[in-house]
Design an enzyme around this catalytic site. Structure first.
Site, short mmCIF file in Angstrom:
data_model
loop_
_atom_site.label_atom_id
_atom_site.label_comp_id
_atom_site.label_asym_id
_atom_site.label_seq_id
_atom_site.Cartn_x
_atom_site.Cartn_y
_atom_site.Cartn_z
N GLY A 284 -102.62 -24.35 -58.37
CA GLY A 284 -103.57 -25.45 -58.12
C GLY A 284 -102.90 -26.81 -58.06
N TYR B 107 -107.60 -7.57 -63.92
CA TYR B 107 -108.19 -8.87 -63.58
C TYR B 107 -109.65 -8.84 -64.01
CZ TYR B 107 -104.12 -10.25 -60.70
OH TYR B 107 -102.85 -10.58 -60.25
N GLY C 237 -102.59 -27.95 -54.71
CA GLY C 237 -103.83 -27.95 -53.93
C GLY C 237 -104.08 -29.31 -53.32
N GLY C 238 -103.52 -30.34 -53.95
CA GLY C 238 -103.62 -31.69 -53.40
C GLY C 238 -104.81 -32.47 -53.90
N LEU D 240 -99.40 -22.24 -54.50
CA LEU D 240 -99.91 -23.60 -54.73
C LEU D 240 -99.68 -24.01 -56.18
CD1 LEU D 240 -103.23 -23.72 -52.63
CD2 LEU D 240 -100.90 -24.36 -52.00
N1 LIG Z 1 -97.74 -10.59 -59.99
C1 LIG Z 1 -98.18 -11.41 -60.89
O1 LIG Z 1 -97.71 -11.41 -62.03
C2 LIG Z 1 -99.25 -12.41 -60.53
C3 LIG Z 1 -99.55 -13.44 -61.40
C4 LIG Z 1 -100.52 -14.35 -61.04
C5 LIG Z 1 -101.17 -14.22 -59.82
N2 LIG Z 1 -100.86 -13.19 -58.99
C6 LIG Z 1 -101.57 -13.01 -57.69
O2 LIG Z 1 -101.40 -14.19 -56.94
C7 LIG Z 1 -102.67 -14.70 -56.51
C8 LIG Z 1 -102.64 -16.22 -56.41
O3 LIG Z 1 -102.30 -16.78 -57.66
P1 LIG Z 1 -102.96 -18.08 -58.24
O4 LIG Z 1 -104.40 -18.12 -57.84
O5 LIG Z 1 -102.63 -18.17 -59.66
O6 LIG Z 1 -102.13 -19.24 -57.59
P2 LIG Z 1 -102.18 -20.25 -56.35
O7 LIG Z 1 -102.52 -19.53 -55.10
O8 LIG Z 1 -100.92 -20.98 -56.44
O9 LIG Z 1 -103.29 -21.31 -56.72
C9 LIG Z 1 -104.66 -21.12 -56.81
C10 LIG Z 1 -105.24 -22.51 -57.06
O10 LIG Z 1 -105.18 -23.24 -55.84
C11 LIG Z 1 -106.47 -23.71 -55.51
N3 LIG Z 1 -106.62 -23.57 -54.05
C12 LIG Z 1 -106.66 -22.45 -53.31
N4 LIG Z 1 -106.73 -22.74 -52.01
C13 LIG Z 1 -106.73 -24.09 -51.91
C14 LIG Z 1 -106.77 -25.00 -50.84
N5 LIG Z 1 -106.80 -24.59 -49.57
N6 LIG Z 1 -106.74 -26.32 -51.11
C15 LIG Z 1 -106.69 -26.76 -52.38
N7 LIG Z 1 -106.64 -25.95 -53.45
C16 LIG Z 1 -106.66 -24.63 -53.21
C17 LIG Z 1 -107.44 -22.85 -56.28
O11 LIG Z 1 -108.60 -23.60 -56.48
P3 LIG Z 1 -109.91 -23.06 -57.27
O12 LIG Z 1 -109.77 -23.62 -58.64
O13 LIG Z 1 -111.05 -23.63 -56.51
O14 LIG Z 1 -109.89 -21.57 -57.25
C18 LIG Z 1 -106.66 -22.55 -57.54
O15 LIG Z 1 -106.76 -23.64 -58.45
C19 LIG Z 1 -103.63 -14.15 -57.56
O16 LIG Z 1 -104.95 -14.07 -57.07
C20 LIG Z 1 -103.06 -12.79 -57.81
O17 LIG Z 1 -103.50 -11.88 -56.83
C21 LIG Z 1 -99.91 -12.29 -59.31
#
Ligand SMILES: NC(=O)c1ccc[n+]([C@@H]2O[C@H](COP(=O)([O-])OP(=O)(O)OC[C@H]3O[C@@H](n4cnc5c(N)ncnc54)[C@H](OP(=O)(O)O)[C@@H]3O)[C@@H](O)[C@H]2O)c1
Length: 321
Positions: free
Chosen positions: A201, A48, A204-205, A198
């Site tokens: 994003g 990352y 996220g709404g 989410l």
């Molecule tokens: N195993 C794998 O292959 C893999 C792949 C991808 C991710 N991951 C793990 O999963 C974690 C989460 O993944 P992700 O960040 O891609 O997906 P996510 O949790 O579905 O979405 C993150 C998005 O949601 C927004 N957000 C977060 N909290 C919010 C809230 N309370 N209200 C409104 N919007 C909100 C964030 O905004 P902002 O733009 O402000 O940040 C960002 O755009 C990663 O950090 C990583 O640790 C694992």
């Protein structure tokens, strides 16, 4: 089976904390807020932003009892200077080296859950898991995890060394694991860590068409052709959320929580306010008819485009995007 360490149903996904537009202090405050609220599962990867995320987490852990944290680290992705993943290295003899760098960057002497970022079709998974199990024996790793693997690979891996957790993409916009992966994990007694709850994003709404940024624009759900359709599905969900006096994000996380006690969603927050908002999903109880109504608002056959690309690797190189 989850670790001997207590982990709350929710974990903190830290990847976005290393984006160019992230605020370092706010990111560290978010990790602290999570740990203060009892979230111990901190999810990262050595790739990352090429180690940046681990260094950040290491900084956040200073002054905290490291033994209370459940550090989950993925390794093996090969990333070009432009940030794109171009290959995978899960060769058994290389794993100890990657682990050494992770321990240094995190400033710890063991990792709670170590997992290959993907598997290599040219390397028997038993060999990769076997090499990690040697690190368990040496005390550097407590438990082994896997991510985005097929059901039969999970079975093979589990026969070499118990797989404690398996990480898959799972959200209202991607329910693929319900077909055979979730039943297999349940059969083996392995809890599932859900990422992308989410939909990166979309749920996220507060996303609008003009706010789709370069970090998600490559995901088909967000493409110019698909985004309007998908945002209209989010609006259907908003109606239910408003009735329940919740935000769309809370409802989306609550839906994942309602799908089984063995599913542990990651919260991809990089702001304290986002984290606290999403955590309120823990207080929500959705009954069977709520779940049905939510799934009717976002029906699988109405979703436009797929989500995260499912890359495959052979001999270290990408063979399928
Ligand atoms: N195993 C794998 O292959 C893999 C792949 C991808 C991710 N991951 C793990 O999963 C974690 C989460 O993944 P992700 O960040 O891609 O997906 P996510 O949790 O579905 O979405 C993150 C998005 O949601 C927004 N957000 C977060 N909290 C919010 C809230 N309370 N209200 C409104 N919007 C909100 C964030 O905004 P902002 O733009 O402000 O940040 C960002 O755009 C990663 O950090 C990583 O640790 C694992």
């Amino acid at each position: 089976m989850v670790s001997k360490k207590e982990i709350l149903r929710l974990g903190l996904g830290c990847s976005r904390m290393s984006n160019a537009n992230s605020d370092r202090r706010e990111s560290i405050a978010t990790i602290h807020a999570a740990m203060d609220a009892g979230i111990t599962h901190i999810n990262t990867a050595d790739f990352y932003t090429s180690g940046h995320n681990e260094i950040l987490i290491g900084e956040a852990l200073k002054g905290y009892n490291r033994d209370k944290a459940f550090l989950s680290v993925k390794f093996g992705a090969l990333v070009a200077p432009n940030g794109k993943m171009y290959g995978l290295d899960v060769r058994p003899q290389h794993i100890k080296n990657y682990l050494t760098y992770s321990l240094k960057r995190l400033g710890v002497d063991y990792i709670d859950l170590y997992q290959p970022a993907r598997i290599d079709l040219d390397i028997p998974v038993e060999e990769t898991i076997g090499a990690i199990s040697e690190l368990v024996d040496a005390g550097y790793v407590k438990q082994i995890g896997m991510t985005q693997v097929e059901a039969d690979t999970l079975r093979k891996a589990h026969s070499v060394h118990p797989i404690s957790l398996v990480e898959y993409q799972y959200s209202l916009f991607n329910r693929n694991i319900e077909n055979d992966i979730l039943p297999t994990a349940r059969d083996l007694g392995i809890n599932v860590v859900a990422f992308g709850t989410l939909a990166h994003g979309l749920l996220g709404g507060n996303l609008t068409k003009d706010k789709v940024d370069h970090t998600t624009s490559h995901i088909p759900l967000f493409s110019k052709e698909n985004i309007d359709k998908n945002l209209s599905l989010v609006e259907a969900l908003r109606q239910i959320a408003e009735e329940k006096q919740m935000t769309v994000a809370q409802l989306a996380v609550a839906w994942v929580l309602a799908k089984g006690e063995d599913i542990l969603p990651l919260i991809g927050a990089r702001k304290v306010s986002q984290l606290l908002e999403s955590m309120k999903a823990l207080d929500v109880h959705l009954n069977g008819s709520d779940v049905k109504r939510i799934e009717k608002a976002i029906q699988v056959n109405e979703i436009a485009g797929g989500s995260f690309p499912r890359m495959q690797f052979k001999n270290g190189m990408v063979v399928q995007q």
